[in-house]
Write an enzyme that holds these catalytic residues in place. Structure first.
Site, PDB file in Angstrom:
ATOM      1  N   TYR B 109       0.861  -1.192   0.000  1.00 32.15           N
ATOM      2  CA  TYR B 109       0.000   0.000   0.000  1.00 32.15           C
ATOM      3  C   TYR B 109       0.890   1.233   0.000  1.00 32.15           C
ATOM      4  O   TYR B 109       1.895   1.288   0.720  1.00 32.15           O
ATOM      5  CB  TYR B 109      -0.883   0.021   1.254  1.00 32.15           C
ATOM      6  CG  TYR B 109      -1.673   1.308   1.420  1.00 32.15           C
ATOM      7  CD1 TYR B 109      -2.962   1.427   0.906  1.00 32.15           C
ATOM      8  CD2 TYR B 109      -1.114   2.419   2.074  1.00 32.15           C
ATOM      9  CE1 TYR B 109      -3.678   2.614   1.039  1.00 32.15           C
ATOM     10  CE2 TYR B 109      -1.823   3.605   2.196  1.00 32.15           C
ATOM     11  CZ  TYR B 109      -3.099   3.691   1.676  1.00 32.15           C
ATOM     12  OH  TYR B 109      -3.806   4.869   1.808  1.00 32.15           O
ATOM     13  N   GLU B 197      -3.491   7.557  -4.065  1.00 24.64           N
ATOM     14  CA  GLU B 197      -3.508   6.286  -3.334  1.00 24.64           C
ATOM     15  C   GLU B 197      -3.285   5.139  -4.307  1.00 24.64           C
ATOM     16  O   GLU B 197      -4.016   4.994  -5.290  1.00 24.64           O
ATOM     17  CB  GLU B 197      -4.840   6.103  -2.606  1.00 24.64           C
ATOM     18  CG  GLU B 197      -4.852   4.858  -1.728  1.00 24.64           C
ATOM     19  CD  GLU B 197      -6.151   4.693  -0.945  1.00 24.64           C
ATOM     20  OE1 GLU B 197      -6.097   4.616   0.290  1.00 24.64           O
ATOM     21  OE2 GLU B 197      -7.209   4.637  -1.584  1.00 24.64           O
TER      22      GLU B 197
END
Lengths: 300, 399
Positions: B109, B197
């Site tokens: 991530y 993101e």
């Protein structure tokens, strides 16, 4: 008394030749603000409402000895105007402008490190010390002199709170609109510190809203440092997550910044939070009575 | 502002970021043609909506041949996808991203956001890829790594390298990972993002570092610098009323209920929604008409609230600061006229309770009392007004 400004503070208006700025310059002068100069590049030599205009903040400071500035320039030039005020070593810069890009504000904050200037805003209604002076767009007549300091992320809620306080006979010292942007100059803790040290101010009303964790951080700071009673209101209880509610900073992101969390954090350190926007005034009155300072604060 | 995944990847490509080859498709034929052109062994068919959680909601399909691409494209196009971010009504899929499959070895991530308390951009990384980051933060906070970025320097290479090591990239991928981070940071800065993101960021079996998913959000206040980004706005993703309002310069958020409100100032508007709910109403919307409102703008605000029969009652809550109550009162009268002309009926079709306070309030109240508008009622206080409108809406629903 009060904090940040008084009737002697020499104030510059950056962007004074704009329509809105000229209108509010008149309003500020009428309230008693000591506006000594305006700044608009290329307009030196002109006057607005009798105030002389200079090309740069540096020129204005040299000619007048001004120590504070209020900014009304368009958003794309606002960061630059703030930095000009900082570079001129002003004590205080208040930026009214809305929609300043966040990246610009990040640079401004970095630029301000180690420098003396305090910034209020952007995207704020400004500040007002009752019966002394105001920088910005807060309507003067709703304020009455007294002992409660007001700190708010929202313009209209500042007016609403002040109006309710005045109606309840509770006067104020200074109202500080810190603004609705996510990255700004002065935040709750900075403003609370000012009121904590101000002898005239006996209690503080703080008005927060969804987004970020400044209210939670303030609650912790209050618990550890605050000598005076604090009363709060938080708007946005019904705001859905991920939706921006008008202000750039009013958004619940990643589960953080809910009104429920803020109210919980404030209540946990003994700060009463008004149940609705209509009961801000009476919540203050109740707390002042509990703290035994109601009579002292009942000034109008 | 939000954009689709395929658009986000297009933007990232401009900054040299490694993303899988892919093409958007608006029809089944386009989807099949795109897959054919890609010619990859495995093709991913991804629903493009402005919401996360698409995978779990069945919006991401792996196709092994063109027939499967066709079948999945047919299934997904036009489908209502309900994810944890769309709300119960879900969102209709109008676009697909047809992408080559990647040989995933491990998922990570990575994101960049503006951090309010430090006034810096923060890079957030975790070796727990593909999961909701809030969940990781709650369950294993030690797996969340942060690097705060000095805006004067930018993301320093040592910070990117440190992040890559802390995220436990394998040695062969460290350099590629840190280079990707710096390119993503450049995209964030270069396009005035409010969020970048990448979930997941993956290392492939070939040790490549690829952004398998990409979500870019932009700071609305910075859009004037990026006309290319403004072009990417997909209006079909927005609530029709919110779109209408934003085109008219009104700040409106649909909350789904039937007690509408029109307020000046964002803070008071939020607080008004709250007080309506407090007294038992179901708020229809958040609506900030702003500082300087014209009668035409107020009329439009009324039309938006009334559209589709959503508002069963309207609470007007005004604290006149710079804008004066008499101007607002005149605005309400003219708005009623405009609406009456359009509907051919007298006044406003639902009860309107008006609370005025502040500058020139006496004059404002006088205007509305002297020349009353049908269905418009004055409220002496904000509390009284909120209670009154909730009661009137309840009564209207009974009839």
């Amino acid at each position: 008394m009060g904090v940040l400004i008084n009737k002697d503070t020499k104030v510059i208006v950056q962007g004074i030749t704009g329509k809105t700025a000229a209108f509010h310059t008149k309003q500020m002068l009428e309230y008693g603000t000591n506006i000594v100069a305006g700044v608009t590049p290329g307009k030196a030599g002109q006057t607005v409402e009798g105030v002389p205009v200079f090309d740069t903040v540096e020129d204005a400071v040299k000619a007048t000895g001004a120590t504070a500035s209020v900014i009304f320039v368009p958003a794309r030039f606002a960061a630059d105007s703030i930095m000009e005020g900082v570079e001129a070593e002003l004590d205080l810069v208040v930026c009214i402008t809305e929609h300043v890009p966040v990246q610009d504000m990040i640079k401004v904050r970095r630029y301000m490190e180690g420098k003396k200037t305090r910034l209020i805003g952007p995207n704020c209604p400004g500040i007002l010390t009752v019966d002394e002076a105001k920088m910005g767009i807060i309507p003067g007549y709703i304020h009455k002199k007294g002992h409660v300091g007001v700190i708010s992320r929202s313009g209209t809620l500042t007016y609403e709170a002040t109006f309710q306080l005045s109606n309840a006979g509770i006067g104020q010292t200074t109202a500080i609109g810190i603004g609705g942007d996510p990255i700004k100059g002065t935040d709750f803790i900075d403003a609370l510190k000012l009121f904590n040290e101000d002898d005239e101010t006996k209690a503080i009303m703080m008005i927060g809203e969804i987004g970020g964790t400044a209210e939670e951080e303030a609650a912790q700071w209050i618990k550890e440092n605050m000598k005076k009673p604090v009363i709060a209101f938080i708007s946005g209880v019904q705001a859905p997550p991920g939706k921006r509610m008008g202000h750039a900073g009013a958004i619940i992101a990643g589960g953080k910044g809910t009104a429920a969390d803020k109210i919980k954090a404030l209540n946990a350190v003994g700060i009463p939070v008004a149940e609705t926007v209509a009961t801000m005034g009476e919540t203050v009155v109740k707390k002042l009575k509990e703290a035994g300072i109601y009579d002292e604060c009942h000034t109008c | 502002m939000n954009i689709h995944e395929y658009q986000s990847k297009e933007v990232l490509r401009q900054f040299g970021v490694n993303v899988p080859n892919g093409k958007p498709a608006f029809t089944v034929d386009e989807a099949v043609a795109a897959a054919k052109e890609l010619g990859s062994k495995v093709t991913v068919v991804k629903a493009q909506i402005h919401a996360g959680g698409r995978g779990k909601a069945g919006g991401v399909k792996i196709a092994k041949n063109l027939d499967e691409v066709k079948a999945y494209a047919t299934e997904l196009l036009g489908k209502i996808l309900v994810t944890h971010q769309t709300g119960p009504d879900g969102k209709k899929v109008n676009r697909l991203l047809i992408e080559e499959g990647s040989n995933i070895a491990k998922e990570y991530y990575l994101s960049f956001v503006n951090d309010r308390s430090t006034a810096k951009i923060v890079m957030i990384g975790s070796e727990e890829g593909g999961m909701e980051i809030e969940k990781v933060a709650a369950e294993s906070p030690e797996k969340i790594i942060k690097e705060y970025i000095d805006p004067a320097i930018g993301l320093a290479p040592f910070q990117a390298t440190r992040m890559a090591y802390k995220m436990h990239f394998k040695p062969e991928a460290i350099k590629k990972a840190s280079a990707t981070m710096i390119k993503l940071y450049n995209a964030f800065i270069g396009k005035d993002c409010s969020q970048v993101e990448i979930n997941p960021l993956v290392v492939t079996a070939e040790d490549d570092v690829i952004c398998l998913d990409a979500k870019l959000n932009f700071d609305d206040s910075g859009l004037f610098r990026h006309p290319d980004i403004v072009e990417l706005r997909d209006e079909t993703e927005e609530d029709p009323k919110e779109l209408w309002a934003s085109n008219e310069g009104l700040n409106y958020v649909n909350l789904g209920g039937d007690v509408a409100c029109m307020v000046n100032g964002a803070g008071l508007a939020m607080a008004t929604v709250d007080i309506l709910k407090y007294y038992g109403g179901e708020p229809a919307n958040f609506l900030d008409v702003g500082g300087s409102s014209t009668p035409e703008k107020i009329a439009t605000a009324f039309e938006i609230m009334l559209d589709g029969g959503q508002a069963k009652g309207i609470f007007v809550n005004i604290f006149g600061g710079i804008n004066k109550c008499d101007v607002i009162a005149e605005g309400i009268q003219k708005a009623a006229q405009i609406i009456a002309e359009k509907t051919g009926q007298d006044g406003i079709p639902v009860p309107v309770v008006v609370r005025l306070e502040g500058t020139n309030v006496e004059r404002g109240r006088q205007i509305l009392t002297e020349k009353p508008v049908k269905n418009v009622f004055m409220a002496p206080t904000m509390e009284g007004g909120a209670q009154d409108i909730v009661k009137r809406v309840e009564e209207a629903k009974k009839n």
